[in-house]
Design a protein around this motif. Structure first.
Motif, short mmCIF file in Angstrom:
data_model
loop_
_atom_site.label_atom_id
_atom_site.label_comp_id
_atom_site.label_asym_id
_atom_site.label_seq_id
_atom_site.Cartn_x
_atom_site.Cartn_y
_atom_site.Cartn_z
N UNK A 73 61.85 44.41 18.84
CA UNK A 73 60.98 45.13 17.22
C UNK A 73 60.68 45.05 17.28
N UNK A 74 59.30 45.48 16.98
CA UNK A 74 58.10 45.37 16.27
C UNK A 74 57.58 44.39 15.00
N UNK A 75 58.98 43.92 14.26
CA UNK A 75 58.74 43.71 12.75
C UNK A 75 59.32 42.51 13.27
N UNK A 76 60.08 42.37 14.21
CA UNK A 76 60.05 40.35 15.29
C UNK A 76 59.08 39.36 14.87
N UNK A 77 58.96 38.45 14.60
CA UNK A 77 58.17 37.87 15.22
C UNK A 77 58.07 36.96 16.78
N UNK A 78 57.05 37.22 17.46
CA UNK A 78 56.73 36.99 18.65
C UNK A 78 57.75 35.85 19.19
N UNK A 79 57.28 34.59 18.42
CA UNK A 79 58.33 33.72 18.91
C UNK A 79 59.97 33.75 18.80
N UNK A 80 60.47 34.80 18.82
CA UNK A 80 62.02 35.16 18.86
C UNK A 80 61.74 35.73 20.41
N UNK A 81 61.00 36.13 20.83
CA UNK A 81 60.94 36.02 21.82
C UNK A 81 60.79 35.36 22.94
N UNK A 82 59.70 34.59 22.69
CA UNK A 82 58.86 33.32 23.40
C UNK A 82 57.90 32.66 22.56
N UNK A 83 58.71 31.42 22.68
CA UNK A 83 59.43 30.27 22.05
C UNK A 83 57.66 29.72 21.74
N UNK A 84 57.88 29.86 22.67
CA UNK A 84 55.69 28.51 22.50
C UNK A 84 55.23 29.12 22.08
N UNK A 85 55.18 29.91 21.77
CA UNK A 85 54.32 31.03 20.77
C UNK A 85 54.13 30.49 19.62
N UNK A 86 55.53 30.10 19.06
CA UNK A 86 54.98 29.49 17.32
C UNK A 86 54.15 28.45 17.26
N UNK A 87 53.45 28.40 18.52
CA UNK A 87 52.23 26.41 18.69
C UNK A 87 51.04 27.23 17.74
N UNK A 88 50.43 25.94 17.34
CA UNK A 88 48.50 26.28 16.01
C UNK A 88 49.82 26.98 15.41
N UNK A 89 50.84 26.79 14.62
CA UNK A 89 50.66 27.54 13.04
C UNK A 89 51.23 29.30 13.96
N UNK A 90 51.65 29.99 14.41
CA UNK A 90 51.80 31.16 14.99
C UNK A 90 53.22 31.26 15.28
N UNK A 91 53.33 31.03 13.95
CA UNK A 91 55.08 31.17 14.42
C UNK A 91 56.00 32.15 13.30
N UNK A 92 55.21 32.40 12.45
CA UNK A 92 55.40 33.97 11.48
C UNK A 92 53.99 35.19 12.08
N UNK A 93 54.09 35.33 12.93
CA UNK A 93 53.50 36.38 13.82
C UNK A 93 54.09 37.32 14.28
N UNK A 94 53.63 38.81 13.45
CA UNK A 94 54.88 39.54 14.41
C UNK A 94 54.08 40.30 15.66
N UNK A 95 55.37 40.77 16.12
CA UNK A 95 55.06 41.65 17.20
C UNK A 95 54.03 42.52 17.42
#
Length: 371
Positions: A73-95
């Protein structure tokens, strides 16, 4: 079917005007190959050339397949597929943001090496831990190499395969499309190495056209490994890079292969059904980022990974066209308005780099033939 003799004549005129010109051109209309030109010493119709960032178009096709299948889903957060990506304040970044150069990750603190690009995991882990260089979604800047690593890690997390394996298994291998992300030894006899300009040629060009390569600042310097420009441009000829085929810039292809890849998105190629539906194509090619890039002062326009036409920098097709150029002059795209798929390779890099002006003109002549 209209005649395409004007396209063939224009290509031949380039060959006649410049003895050093060595290139390939292929054009599909619908599912039919209507133009297939080769020119220059040592160049054959099935020669494979490094296509630099035209590689990103092949990567985008794999991402599109995941969207098509409902796995991404392009509008899902990256972290929902790649949990470690949420580091550095990136938890809300979308695909969608990450794959349209808006995530603020053109590089990492301290820079990165070619070895990290080829190994994948070291750079993926550093990108996951990195705090973005700007607030994601507030600006965009071309992620020259890191977008390949980011897309590859996303595909691995969702599909279990690399981008290269998914491309070969699901698209190119089954259709006999001559696009290689990771070129095996068996194809080395067909490889024609890219020819970047000499340092002297580059310096002479810059003396005549100061600023022609765009602006630059500290943030843009983060997007590539250290090294002089000629070293960077020659790197695509390295055998280790050829074998790995980094998704952002490691593809080797013929013009026939590039055109066939884009034709396959909408038409039967190699006896196999089209790769994508019109809706998925629309989602991937819809403009996500438009305007002046942060740090370069250059106009740019991106869909999801794909470039979209913008004048005067990338005037390669209609408003519905999508594709990608390469620093070495290659250009590959699909233009649904004209039902065209276009592939172009060139051995000698045209200054200032990026899509060859000759390719843009050839694409314009193709459109004229179809009007």
């Amino acid at each position: 079917m209209p005649t395409f003799e004007p396209v063939i004549d224009a290509f031949q005129a380039y060959c006649d005007a410049d003895p050093s010109y060595s290139a390939q051109l292929a054009v599909y209309v619908g599912g039919d190959l209507v133009v297939d030109c080769t020119g220059g010493s040592g160049m054959e119709p099935d020669s494979l050339l490094p296509v630099y960032s035209s590689s990103k178009g092949a990567t985008a096709v794999v991402i599109a397949l995941l969207v098509e299948r409902g796995q991404l889903d392009l509008d899902a957060t990256v972290a929902s597929y790649w949990p470690e990506f949420a580091q550095g304040g990136k938890g809300a970044v979308t695909v969608r943001q990450m794959l349209s150069h808006q995530a603020g990750l053109p590089g990492v603190d301290g820079g990165f090496s070619w070895d990290e690009v080829l190994a994948h995991t070291p750079l993926a882990e550093r990108l996951a831990a990195q705090r973005p260089f700007w607030q994601p979604g507030q600006a965009f800047l071309y992620h020259a190499l890191t977008i390949g690593t980011l897309a590859d890690e996303l595909v691995r997390r969702i599909d279990g395969r690399t981008v290269a394996d998914a491309l070969r298994d699901d698209v190119t291998g089954t259709r006999g499309i001559d696009v290689w992300m990771g070129t095996p030894v068996s194809e080395d006899h067909r490889v024609v190495e890219a020819q970047p300009p000499s340092v002297e040629e580059l310096m002479a060009f810059l003396a005549e056209s100061p600023g022609a390569l765009g602006g630059g600042d500290d943030i843009t310097s983060q997007s590539l490994p250290p090294g002089n420009p000629m070293e960077m441009l020659s790197r695509v000829n390295d055998v280790p890079l050829r074998r790995v085929g980094p998704p952002a810039a490691g593809v080797l292809a013929s013009a026939r292969g590039l055109a066939a890849l884009y034709a396959s998105l909408r038409h039967e190629v190699g006896g196999q059904p089209r790769v994508l539906t019109d809706d998925t194509i629309a989602q991937m090619s819809q403009i996500q980022a438009n305007g002046v890039e942060l740090g370069t002062g250059l106009e740019a326009r991106f869909g999801v990974i794909f470039q979209a036409p913008c004048s005067p920098r990338w005037p390669f097709g209609s408003m519905r066209a999508f594709g990608h150029d390469g620093a070495g002059g290659s250009l590959a795209f699909c233009d649904p308005t004209y039902d065209v798929a276009f592939g172009y390779t060139v051995q000698r890099l045209p200054l200032p780099g990026g899509m060859d002006a000759r390719a843009v003109e050839l694409a314009r002549v193709v459109r004229e033939c179809l009007r």
